[in-house]
Design an enzyme around this catalytic site. Structure first.
Site, PDB file in Angstrom:
ATOM      1  N   ASP A   1       8.027  41.869  44.339  1.00 16.01           N
ATOM      2  CA  ASP A   1       7.201  42.755  45.153  1.00 16.01           C
ATOM      3  C   ASP A   1       7.297  44.203  44.659  1.00 16.01           C
ATOM      4  O   ASP A   1       6.298  44.879  44.494  1.00 16.01           O
ATOM      5  CB  ASP A   1       7.590  42.666  46.645  1.00 16.01           C
ATOM      6  CG  ASP A   1       9.077  42.866  46.903  1.00 16.01           C
ATOM      7  OD1 ASP A   1       9.885  42.977  45.947  1.00 16.01           O
ATOM      8  OD2 ASP A   1       9.468  42.899  48.093  1.00 16.01           O
TER       9      ASP A   1
ATOM     10  N   ASP B   1      12.606  48.921  42.126  1.00 11.98           N
ATOM     11  CA  ASP B   1      13.011  50.254  42.559  1.00 11.98           C
ATOM     12  C   ASP B   1      14.129  50.740  41.629  1.00 11.98           C
ATOM     13  O   ASP B   1      13.867  51.225  40.544  1.00 11.98           O
ATOM     14  CB  ASP B   1      13.454  50.147  44.022  1.00 11.98           C
ATOM     15  CG  ASP B   1      13.731  51.491  44.665  1.00 11.98           C
ATOM     16  OD1 ASP B   1      13.085  52.471  44.273  1.00 11.98           O
ATOM     17  OD2 ASP B   1      14.597  51.557  45.560  1.00 11.98           O
TER      18      ASP B   1
HETATM   19  P1  IMP Z   1      16.038  47.400  43.527  1.00  5.42           P
HETATM   20  O1  IMP Z   1      17.153  46.435  43.262  1.00  5.42           O
HETATM   21  O2  IMP Z   1      16.535  48.757  43.903  1.00  5.42           O
HETATM   22  O3  IMP Z   1      15.018  47.479  42.403  1.00  5.42           O
HETATM   23  O4  IMP Z   1      15.362  46.935  44.868  1.00  5.42           O
HETATM   24  C1  IMP Z   1      14.326  46.118  44.935  1.00  5.42           C
HETATM   25  C2  IMP Z   1      14.228  45.544  46.343  1.00  5.42           C
HETATM   26  O5  IMP Z   1      14.435  46.524  47.380  1.00  5.42           O
HETATM   27  C3  IMP Z   1      12.844  45.033  46.519  1.00  5.42           C
HETATM   28  O6  IMP Z   1      12.716  43.700  46.081  1.00  5.42           O
HETATM   29  C4  IMP Z   1      12.624  45.203  48.008  1.00  5.42           C
HETATM   30  O7  IMP Z   1      13.105  44.063  48.691  1.00  5.42           O
HETATM   31  C5  IMP Z   1      13.459  46.392  48.399  1.00  5.42           C
HETATM   32  N1  IMP Z   1      12.648  47.649  48.478  1.00  5.42           N
HETATM   33  C6  IMP Z   1      12.751  48.709  47.648  1.00  5.42           C
HETATM   34  N2  IMP Z   1      11.886  49.695  47.998  1.00  5.42           N
HETATM   35  C7  IMP Z   1      11.210  49.222  49.070  1.00  5.42           C
HETATM   36  C8  IMP Z   1      10.135  49.789  49.894  1.00  5.42           C
HETATM   37  O8  IMP Z   1       9.614  50.899  49.695  1.00  5.42           O
HETATM   38  N3  IMP Z   1       9.691  48.990  50.921  1.00  5.42           N
HETATM   39  C9  IMP Z   1      10.199  47.757  51.163  1.00  5.42           C
HETATM   40  N4  IMP Z   1      11.187  47.203  50.425  1.00  5.42           N
HETATM   41  C10 IMP Z   1      11.702  47.925  49.387  1.00  5.42           C
HETATM   42 MG    MG Z   2      12.510  42.007  46.938  1.00  8.56          MG
END
Ligand code: IMP
Ligand code: MG
Length: 178
Positions: free
Chosen positions: A103, A106
């Site tokens: 989805d 980040d």
């Molecule tokens: P990462 O490991 O920091 O890349 O986080 C990714 C996960 O954090 C995604 O798969 C989402 O589940 C959650 N996430 C990060 N940013 C958002 C946001 O703006 N809205 C909702 N979920 C988010």
């Molecule tokens: Mg996710």
């Protein structure tokens, strides 16, 4: 007349029409790149479900679909980036052309973990398709093969993305009120 925004939502970032058009573009590119091959879409629960189904409907190559569920947590000192598989795939991906469908990417911690885990299962190929990319917050460098939209450094909901498990069913992507 447009429907009122869901409570807590500040503004719409991408409308249903923009999302549908962009997914069709990305699906066309993927169909071209994988011509003659069968693709295994691996969706990360639950956020990627809305994106994956819309993407899959527009792919013109044979497609298999599987899902995995993860849980992310912080360690005792509060450092983020710890991820584990809470629900594994149903089937082996050995020899498959895997497209991991996310989805949002980040910090990149989740994606790095998933790529390492899936790469260890000997797929024929492994690529990434994300709906949203918040590149400004990236900590871990990860390769995104396909990305629909880059977004600003704001929390977003809708089209699968949640805030406290709510808002996933919105047809649009919106910025939350602070
Ligand atoms: P990462 O490991 O920091 O890349 O986080 C990714 C996960 O954090 C995604 O798969 C989402 O589940 C959650 N996430 C990060 N940013 C958002 C946001 O703006 N809205 C909702 N979920 C988010
Ligand atoms: Mg996710």
């Amino acid at each position: 007349m447009s429907a009122p925004l869901a409570p807590g939502v500040e503004r719409v970032l991408f409308t249903e029409e923009q999302i549908a058009a962009r997914i069709r573009e990305v699906a066309a590119k993927i169909s071209h790149d994988y011509e003659g091959r069968t693709l295994t879409l691996v969706g990360v629960l639950k956020g990627s479900v809305f994106f994956l189904t819309e993407l899959a409907r527009h792919l013109e190559v044979p497609v298999k679909i599987d899902f995995l569920g993860i849980s992310s947590f912080s360690n005792k000192s509060g450092a983020p980036g710890l991820v584990r598989i809470a629900k594994d795939l149903d089937d082996s991906i050995e020899g498959e052309n895997v497209l991991l469908v996310e989805d949002i990417v980040d910090t990149g911690f989740t994606l790095r973990y998933l790529l390492q885990t899936l790469a260890g299962r000997a797929p024929n190929s492994l690529a990434v398709c994300t709906f949203l990319d918040r590149n400004s917050r990236r900590i871990v460098q990860v390769r995104l093969d396909y990305s629909c939209f880059e977004i600003p450094d704001r929390f977003v909901v809708g089209f699968g993305l949640d805030y406290q498990q709510l808002y996933r069913n919105l047809g649009y992507v919106a910025v939350m009120k602070p």
